[in-house]
Design a protein around this motif. Structure first.
Motif, PDB file in Angstrom:
ATOM      1  N   ASP A   1       0.827  -1.214   0.000  1.00 19.79           N
ATOM      2  CA  ASP A   1       0.000   0.000   0.000  1.00 19.79           C
ATOM      3  C   ASP A   1       0.859   1.260   0.000  1.00 19.79           C
ATOM      4  N   GLU A   2       2.028   1.190   0.618  1.00 20.12           N
ATOM      5  CA  GLU A   2       2.935   2.327   0.615  1.00 20.12           C
ATOM      6  C   GLU A   2       3.488   2.581  -0.788  1.00 20.12           C
ATOM      7  N   LEU A   3       3.872   1.518  -1.463  1.00 21.87           N
ATOM      8  CA  LEU A   3       4.338   1.645  -2.839  1.00 21.87           C
ATOM      9  C   LEU A   3       3.246   2.200  -3.742  1.00 21.87           C
ATOM     10  N   THR A   4       2.038   1.699  -3.556  1.00 20.07           N
ATOM     11  CA  THR A   4       0.903   2.155  -4.365  1.00 20.07           C
ATOM     12  C   THR A   4       0.670   3.651  -4.193  1.00 20.07           C
ATOM     13  N   ARG A   5       0.731   4.098  -2.958  1.00 20.80           N
ATOM     14  CA  ARG A   5       0.532   5.526  -2.647  1.00 20.80           C
ATOM     15  C   ARG A   5       1.618   6.386  -3.299  1.00 20.80           C
ATOM     16  N   ILE A   6       2.867   5.942  -3.232  1.00 25.06           N
ATOM     17  CA  ILE A   6       3.973   6.711  -3.782  1.00 25.06           C
ATOM     18  C   ILE A   6       3.893   6.765  -5.302  1.00 25.06           C
ATOM     19  N   VAL A   7       3.606   5.630  -5.935  1.00 22.99           N
ATOM     20  CA  VAL A   7       3.504   5.588  -7.389  1.00 22.99           C
ATOM     21  C   VAL A   7       2.376   6.501  -7.868  1.00 22.99           C
ATOM     22  N   ALA A   8       1.250   6.477  -7.191  1.00 22.45           N
ATOM     23  CA  ALA A   8       0.123   7.329  -7.583  1.00 22.45           C
ATOM     24  C   ALA A   8       0.499   8.806  -7.475  1.00 22.45           C
ATOM     25  N   TRP A   9       1.163   9.172  -6.390  1.00 20.41           N
ATOM     26  CA  TRP A   9       1.594  10.568  -6.195  1.00 20.41           C
ATOM     27  C   TRP A   9       2.576  10.988  -7.287  1.00 20.41           C
ATOM     28  N   ALA A  10       3.542  10.128  -7.583  1.00 23.14           N
ATOM     29  CA  ALA A  10       4.537  10.457  -8.598  1.00 23.14           C
ATOM     30  C   ALA A  10       3.886  10.645  -9.967  1.00 23.14           C
ATOM     31  N   ARG A  11       2.956   9.772 -10.308  1.00 21.55           N
ATOM     32  CA  ARG A  11       2.268   9.902 -11.588  1.00 21.55           C
ATOM     33  C   ARG A  11       1.440  11.183 -11.654  1.00 21.55           C
TER      34      ARG A  11
END
Length: 365
Positions: A170-180
């Motif tokens: 979930d942490e990776l998902t949150r970071i990837v979404a923010w970066a995109r």
């Protein structure tokens, strides 16, 4: 001619030499737990593949043979959970350190651009930013800590070197979404992904993290640790085909070619899981022995749920700990090699032979 090296930090390992000399003076010899270099044999099937391809008089290709690309695609789908992968999603590199150091330059970054990486991190992330003149910045939580304006490259590292910390799905998902959302390119260093002990590392290429699309994300993988191939310089990147396509063109001009015998050896290594399980078992036993010995000796261990290291502290300056262990004939890496936040920790590698690990355990007892 300007000295590019003047942009770079002092090479940290030189500072360890006096302590190495102290440890080497131990009557039973040094136990070197400072550098995470493999010590076990290269698997037979990999050696055989290398030898079989030894008669390679022509130039190899930067993109690799079709057989190598097939192997990379298959491994990413099987091991990382990637879906709908094709040759355009993969690119071999000449060892992962080369990629990390020169990536910002190959991406065209420079003055005014920002490259971000974890506060405790592999030093080459900073080196890569400085080589191209970009601004290096550190973070604890990229979403909370970083200004996306000017941020062109975000490095993730899970499992972490040096701490062994694993970023949850979930942490990776949150970071990837923010970066995109902010148009920030993410490179995820996953070189220790197959060495999870108390957590199961997840790739940014997993569909639960990236949503089945690879736009703006690339993962970095190495065979150095999983297959004892540090001497082969066998690694690759996988993800966004637009990013990899651009890197491929640049690397063609730069002649950044994985040697043909190493390409053949990589195919063999990625197609076999047995040797990986056997090597994991060796590391698991060494990790357990060193962890218990360090705890009994008065250390506290944080994170360390994956990778090839124990992140340990005696709640004192790291160089005091390095000196203490050197007197016992044990050499470890000071935590401040990886950032100021590591100034009271040491990184203890368990990439030593069973005999040397046993020696360290006895000295710590």
């Amino acid at each position: 001619m300007s000295a590019v090296s003047s942009r770079l930090p002092v090479f940290p390992w030189d500072k360890l030499e006096p302590y190495k000399a102290t440890a080497a003076a131990h009557p039973d010899g040094i136990v070197d737990l400072s550098v995470g270099t493999p010590v076990d044999p290269v698997p037979d099937l990999v050696q055989q593949a290398l030898v079989a391809a030894a008669d390679s008089p022509g130039y190899p290709t930067v993109w690799g043979t079709p057989a190598l690309r097939d192997a990379l695609v298959s491994w990413c789908e099987r091991r990382l959970g990637a879906v709908s992968f094709a040759h355009t999603h993969v690119l071999p590199v000449v060892g992962s350190k080369e990629l990390v150091a020169w990536l910002p330059t190959q991406l065209g970054l420079g003055a005014g651009d920002t490259v971000a990486y974890p506060r405790l991190a592999y030093p080459t992330y900073e080196v890569g930013a400085r080589l191209c003149g970009a601004t290096p910045v550190v973070y604890d939580d990229p979403v909370a800590d970083l200004d996306p304006a000017g941020l062109k490259l975000l490095w993730l590292n899970s499992p972490s070197n040096p701490t062994g910390r694993v970023l949850a799905k979930d942490e990776l998902t949150r970071i990837v979404a923010w970066a995109r959302e902010h148009g920030v390119l993410v490179f995820s260093d996953e070189c220790y992904l197959e060495l999870g002990w108390e957590a199961e590392p997840v790739s940014v290429l997993h569909p639960d993290v990236c949503g089945g699309t690879y736009e703006g994300i690339v993962s970095v993988h190495s065979l150095s640790k999983r297959s004892n191939l540090a001497g082969y310089r066998a690694a690759f990147v996988a993800g966004d085909p637009a990013v990899l396509g651009e890197l491929l063109q640049i690397r063609k001009h730069g002649g950044m070619m994985t040697p043909a015998p190493v390409q053949a050896a990589t195919v063999a290594a990625l197609g076999d899981d047995t040797h990986v399980a056997e090597q994991r078992a060796r590391y698991a036993a060494r990790r357990l022995a060193l962890r218990e010995a360090l705890l009994k000796h008065g250390f506290r261990i944080e994170h360390s749920e994956a990778s090839l290291y124990l992140w340990a502290t005696r709640d004192e300056p790291c160089w005091d700990t390095v000196a203490h262990l050197a007197e016992l004939g044990i050499l470890v890496a000071p935590g401040d090699f990886y950032g100021e936040a590591g100034e009271r920790f040491v990184r203890v590698a368990f990439t030593a032979t069973d005999e040397r690990v046993e020696a360290a355990v006895k000295r710590l007892g």
